[in-house]
Design a protein around this motif. Sequence first.
Motif, short mmCIF file in Angstrom:
data_model
loop_
_atom_site.label_atom_id
_atom_site.label_comp_id
_atom_site.label_asym_id
_atom_site.label_seq_id
_atom_site.Cartn_x
_atom_site.Cartn_y
_atom_site.Cartn_z
N ILE A 65 0.84 -1.20 0.00
CA ILE A 65 0.00 0.00 0.00
C ILE A 65 0.87 1.25 0.00
O ILE A 65 0.60 2.22 -0.71
N ARG A 66 1.94 1.22 0.79
CA ARG A 66 2.88 2.35 0.80
C ARG A 66 3.50 2.56 -0.58
O ARG A 66 3.55 3.68 -1.10
N ASP A 67 3.99 1.47 -1.19
CA ASP A 67 4.66 1.57 -2.48
C ASP A 67 3.72 2.04 -3.59
O ASP A 67 4.16 2.63 -4.58
N SER A 68 2.42 1.76 -3.42
CA SER A 68 1.46 2.14 -4.45
C SER A 68 1.19 3.64 -4.49
O SER A 68 0.66 4.16 -5.47
N GLY A 69 1.54 4.36 -3.42
CA GLY A 69 1.27 5.78 -3.34
C GLY A 69 -0.09 6.11 -2.75
O GLY A 69 -0.45 7.28 -2.59
N LEU A 70 -0.88 5.07 -2.40
CA LEU A 70 -2.22 5.30 -1.87
C LEU A 70 -2.19 6.01 -0.52
O LEU A 70 -3.01 6.89 -0.26
N VAL A 71 -1.24 5.63 0.33
CA VAL A 71 -1.15 6.27 1.64
C VAL A 71 -0.85 7.75 1.49
O VAL A 71 -1.45 8.60 2.19
N GLN A 72 0.06 8.10 0.60
CA GLN A 72 0.40 9.50 0.39
C GLN A 72 -0.80 10.30 -0.13
O GLN A 72 -1.02 11.44 0.28
N LEU A 212 -4.68 -2.12 -5.45
CA LEU A 212 -5.73 -3.15 -5.39
C LEU A 212 -5.17 -4.47 -4.87
O LEU A 212 -5.78 -5.14 -4.02
N LEU A 213 -4.00 -4.86 -5.40
CA LEU A 213 -3.37 -6.11 -4.95
C LEU A 213 -3.11 -6.06 -3.45
O LEU A 213 -3.38 -7.03 -2.72
N SER A 214 -2.62 -4.93 -2.97
CA SER A 214 -2.26 -4.79 -1.56
C SER A 214 -3.49 -4.77 -0.66
O SER A 214 -3.51 -5.38 0.41
N LEU A 215 -4.53 -4.06 -1.08
CA LEU A 215 -5.76 -3.99 -0.28
C LEU A 215 -6.44 -5.36 -0.20
O LEU A 215 -6.91 -5.77 0.87
N VAL A 238 3.13 -13.94 -0.55
CA VAL A 238 4.50 -13.85 -1.06
C VAL A 238 4.54 -14.13 -2.56
O VAL A 238 5.27 -13.45 -3.31
N ILE A 239 3.75 -15.07 -3.03
CA ILE A 239 3.81 -15.48 -4.44
C ILE A 239 3.45 -14.34 -5.39
O ILE A 239 4.24 -14.00 -6.29
N PRO A 240 2.27 -13.69 -5.25
CA PRO A 240 1.94 -12.62 -6.20
C PRO A 240 2.87 -11.41 -6.10
O PRO A 240 3.19 -10.78 -7.11
N PHE A 241 3.30 -11.08 -4.88
CA PHE A 241 4.22 -9.95 -4.75
C PHE A 241 5.59 -10.28 -5.35
O PHE A 241 6.24 -9.40 -5.93
N ALA A 242 6.02 -11.52 -5.22
CA ALA A 242 7.29 -11.91 -5.83
C ALA A 242 7.21 -11.83 -7.36
O ALA A 242 8.19 -11.51 -8.03
N LEU A 243 6.02 -12.09 -7.91
CA LEU A 243 5.85 -12.07 -9.36
C LEU A 243 5.63 -10.66 -9.91
O LEU A 243 6.15 -10.31 -10.97
N PHE A 244 4.86 -9.84 -9.19
CA PHE A 244 4.44 -8.56 -9.75
C PHE A 244 5.04 -7.32 -9.06
O PHE A 244 5.01 -6.24 -9.62
#
Length: 378
Positions: A65-72, A212-215, A238-244
């Motif tokens: 969520i942080r990396d997506s910029g949503l928090v900012q 969306l992935l993070s939420l 871990v699997i989807p984050f490792a891939l995307f």
Amino acid sequence: MAASNNSTAHPWLNRLKHEWLLLLFTALTVVLACIDPQPWARYKGWLQLPTLCGLLGLMISIQGIRDSGLVQRMARMLVARMHSLRGVGLLLVSMTAVLSMVLTNDVSLFLMVPLTVAIGGMSNLPILRMAVLEALAVNAGSTLSPIGNPQNLLIWQHAQMPFLQFVGSLLPAAAVMFVMVAVLTWFWLPKDRVELQADKLDGHPVSVSLALLSLVSLAMMVMMMEHGHAPLGALLLVIPFALFSWRTLTYIDWLLMATFATIFLGLGHFAALPVVEHALDKIDFTQPLALYLSGIIGSQLISNVPATVLLLDRAQNSVALAVAVNVGGFGVVIGSLANLIALRLAKQPHGMRLFHEVSVPFLLVCAVAVYLVMRLAA
């Protein structure tokens, strides 16, 4: 030149020099293993693997969520509508306390502290003070709910008490705690108006797909934790984050994970020592004050969840035990491991020192106030 190369070659060793809590509990774990060796099965039980996996899953989701910029983006929207630092502080503290009632104290912090850091990064909001206040707020808010924190869940299931009866019984204590946190927030934060730093408001696009992935990952992880499948939930994350979004995994605070593992091992072994058991046998837990002080002091020594496990079968009054171990979450940083999470998420210098300068006096005042209110309500 050699010194410089050595420094860059061993960044983890340089970080470890500042991880005194990790080093302390690693030493405790090793010493206890040497003087009181136990079967591997006991160490596996003390390690609390489901809890560690749940923590990992939450860290991955929130980092995404942080990396997506949503928090900012949320921080900009919130700070643009608030005018005073005290107003922002009370809003954040209240949101943190309410979320802790329904999403547990840890999840509440993983959501609110990054938001607070983002707000502080674009305004004059004091980040470290807010992180300390939010650590206190989750302890106060989660006290009210049977599912707000692990110790309440243990006591609620053990006592087989109706949900609303538990809430009603803990309401006086939780109310005192939250009022104290709110008053501290009002007087500790500056009177100043919110000042925006215009140069930090722009230029942070939101990655909708990563958000969306993070939420979805966060919602799934909470559900998996509630149904006792935290290890599977963490693996599925871990699997989807490792891939995307593999970079998200590289930003995880793995030393925090190691710190929790050594805390669980060291404190779990310490609580199981025969000398501790013999000491507890000498205490009359039918006396309200004895149980209250035991819960608080035990929480300061071994954290409130192990203290709950230690006292659960000895305490005849489940509500009194719940009040004691929740009050014991204040004070030293290991009183509640949520305290450590808040400080690590904030990543501010001198955080541990400021936390103790506030939390220890807060515990001393709160312990007296809550005890008197609970005696009057009895």
